[in-house]
Enzyme design. Sequence first.
Site, PDB file in Angstrom:
ATOM      1  NE  ARG A   1      13.551  -0.880 -10.705  1.00 49.35           N
ATOM      2  CZ  ARG A   1      13.720  -1.950 -10.613  1.00 49.35           C
ATOM      3  NH1 ARG A   1      15.486  -2.775 -10.989  1.00 49.35           N
ATOM      4  NH2 ARG A   1      13.415  -3.189 -10.403  1.00 49.35           N
ATOM      5  N   GLY A   2      13.471  -1.247  -6.734  1.00 49.19           N
ATOM      6  CA  GLY A   2      13.660  -3.275  -6.885  1.00 49.19           C
ATOM      7  C   GLY A   2      13.265  -3.197  -4.728  1.00 49.19           C
ATOM      8  CB  ALA A   3      11.425  -4.768  -3.213  1.00 50.41           C
TER       9      ALA A   3
ATOM     10  NE  ARG B   1       8.589   2.951  -5.329  1.00 43.67           N
ATOM     11  CZ  ARG B   1       8.736   2.577  -6.043  1.00 43.67           C
ATOM     12  NH1 ARG B   1       9.832   1.510  -6.679  1.00 43.67           N
ATOM     13  NH2 ARG B   1       7.492   2.054  -6.908  1.00 43.67           N
TER      14      ARG B   1
ATOM     15  CD  GLN C   1      10.769  -0.415 -12.728  1.00 38.00           C
ATOM     16  OE1 GLN C   1      10.475  -1.679 -12.654  1.00 38.00           O
ATOM     17  NE2 GLN C   1      10.957   0.866 -12.509  1.00 38.00           N
TER      18      GLN C   1
ATOM     19  CG  ASP D   1       8.089  -4.481  -5.055  1.00 36.16           C
ATOM     20  OD1 ASP D   1       8.410  -3.336  -5.304  1.00 36.16           O
ATOM     21  OD2 ASP D   1       7.918  -5.047  -5.858  1.00 36.16           O
TER      22      ASP D   1
ATOM     23  CG  ASN E   1       6.207  -8.199  -8.816  1.00 35.65           C
ATOM     24  OD1 ASN E   1       7.176  -8.337  -8.845  1.00 35.65           O
ATOM     25  ND2 ASN E   1       6.425  -8.510 -10.717  1.00 35.65           N
ATOM     26  CE  LYS E   2       6.282  -1.576 -11.340  1.00 33.35           C
ATOM     27  NZ  LYS E   2       6.875  -0.358 -11.900  1.00 33.35           N
TER      28      LYS E   2
END
Length: 347
Positions: free
Chosen positions: A51-53, A94, A201, A242, A252-253
Amino acid sequence: MTTIHEAFAPVKWEGDSLLLLDQTRLPVETVFLSLHTSEEVWAAIRHLQVRGAPAIGMAAAYGLYLGVRNSEAADSSALWNQLLEQADYLATARPTAVNLFWAIDRVKARVQQEGEKPVDALKAAVLDEALAIQREDAEVCRTIGEHLLTLLQDGMGILTHCNPGALATAAYGTATAPLYLAKERGWNLKVYADETRPVLQGARLTAYELQQAGIDVTLICDNMAAMVMAQGKVQAVIVGTDRVAANGDVANKIGTYGVAVLAKAHGIPFYVAAPLSSVDLETPTGADIPIEERPAEEITHGLGKQVAPDGIKVYNPAFDVTPAEYITAIVTETGIFKPEDIRNSKQ
């Protein structure tokens, strides 16, 4: 000597397989998955094992290679059709991180540039482009960090949200890049890491990697951000993203929007670290960014046990959108930009 941001590289190509650090097992276990098919890569992206763009984009590029390397296509045209099928498939893993689509498009463009070469040469080009994407990401992150460092001072308190770190990129991270560079230069920044719901996270990943790097990091619950700001412990907020829309809105998250509102209320600058691969000028505003929704179990069964009533309704968006008006600056590898000027970042 290998530095911490390199030691925790989440994506590695070794031999004939893709190694992904299973981030769902951190911080308790360090386990690398050995993947050999595009289906395995799709699942790893979907289930947040990678994960993480930027890391998602890198994994997808390697996934394209795994999807075609054993192809028995007779010619370049047949291989191209198979590549397109794999690209469409991986793109469904995703929806929010634009880097996923950027990396897929970049690999496709490389194959088109190669023209009607032999099939084996085209396969090699796919792998070569995936490797190039990963090499370049490390330099992009370091450059973002250099730009961000000009906005900071030794001794400052920095709040961050989610994991925009080395675990989300090839090295350094995006929002954490200036923290690693400051450490290298002997600065003493004090970092406050939000735990970041729903899958923690910030607690599992950001707090872990910064602690391992010897950076002064304090973990706080998401709803403590206002208090530490009011107490004067935070002089800047730095987050990743993202996707950046053309008007400067950022996704973003979940929880990032709230942090931005709090920062503005307390007169604290709010910076967004964004590689150009996350800047999507084809998306007009944040309202046009697709927001992924995650399974209800991530909230109802947190921390390994059931924490909510059976049958309770759950709303679990993985991201929110922070309007441009709450953002002090967006920092890319090409410089520091006001949100309304983000189009200039790609010129």
